[in-house]
Design an enzyme around this catalytic site. Sequence first.
Site: not given
Length: 463
Positions: A23, A111, A156-157, A278, A284, A286, A291, A318, A323, A326
């Site tokens: 690890s 451990n 709303t909606h 773009s 463009k 963006n 995003e 353990y 392992q 992490k």
Amino acid sequence: MEKMWQGRFNESSSKLLEEFNASISFDKELFEYDIKGSIAHAKMLANQQILTNDEKEKIVFGLNQILGEIREDKFEFKIEDEDIHMAIEKRLSEIIGKEIGGKLHTARSRNDQVAVDFKMYVMDKNLEISNLILNLISTLNSIAKNNLDTLMPGFTHLQHAQPVSLAFHMLAYANMFKRDFYRFKDSFERNSFSPLGSAALAGTPHNIDRFFTANELNFKSPTSNALDSVSNRDFALEILFNISVLFMHTSRLCEELILWSSSEFKFIEISDKFSTGSSIMPQKKNPDVAELIRGKTGRVYGNLISLLTTMKALPLAYNKDMQEDKEGVFDSVKTAISSLIILNEMLKTTKFNKDNLLKACKMGHLSATDLADYLVKEKNIPFRQAHFITGKCVSLAESKGLDLSEISLDDLKSIDKSIDEKALDVLNLQNSKEARKSYGGTANESVRKQIVEIDEFLKNSQI
């Protein structure tokens, strides 16, 4: 190469095992915590006369040398060392000799060693993320202070509903992130207990002082049960959960920023510093930052589900499955830190198009509920009938190509003769916003109180 645990074995480890079992490629992230924990352990062993003071001094000297080597990129990480704990211990023995270096591991196991290292990392990152959340809340509150009278449609909606202020809308997010802050804070308090000294699972026959090491490592006290201590990863799950909820909130904010920056809305303009273009369309601009943060939400959710699944049904204590605890945490923590920093900076430079926000308020008849409430309060008309009359007024306004807030008194009277001039004040968008003075509402009087509450929260929550 001989392993530190190889006494019981007659054959060397397979190269396949070494690669699969190791690890160190990722847990080297914990090097500072491992050294800090080892220094505290050495000091305790000396205090308890398990080590001599001279042995302790040599161990601390060696560990500090290793710390410098790793920071200066002079330390060689080898896969055959398995993990950061073994790598540091082996190097320590090279520096000060095996006779003294080998004594450091007295009264502890990997451990409890990995448990305390990992917990210290999580506790530190909890504080770092908490502080970044406070910065974001401060930015949102600043935007609110500057936009008390900036009208925008509440939705709303995703349909226009009622007029609110931009300040009110930003404070909704400030309150979301305030809950996130408290969630991290609660986790910090709940998990501030040191597992060091639990050894493999049952404690140790050595006369150790776990309260000393807990204090030395800034924990409130040691954990109560050694078996639970080495098998517990709730603290890791909690930071993953807290980050996941945090990203649920950031994704909602980012979704709105994406929508608001579109040609259909034109509510905001994101700074060129935090936008991209773009490769084929020259026009463009963006909202890639928003995003990406929205997209990274799925990533941090995945890390949470992964560790929940790993820990499911593991017997005490353990197990090597742990392992896998992490990498997901490291990933989510780094994702949270980088995302919070750039989101905050992007918000600071975002421009709000007040004219378009106001223009949008004149679409969707946002003050319709106010007319219905007026009919109930001023004309003593039952709400269901008032609702019907208002609907008729909306239909008439639409037939004339007007917003309800722009309709004439004569038109209103044509629907119901009891309507008088007061209805025009009620339908005014700014008046509609100001009418909602209830605690937590969008009227300036209420919003100012909310701003003060956030100011007080920020003042009392500095880390």
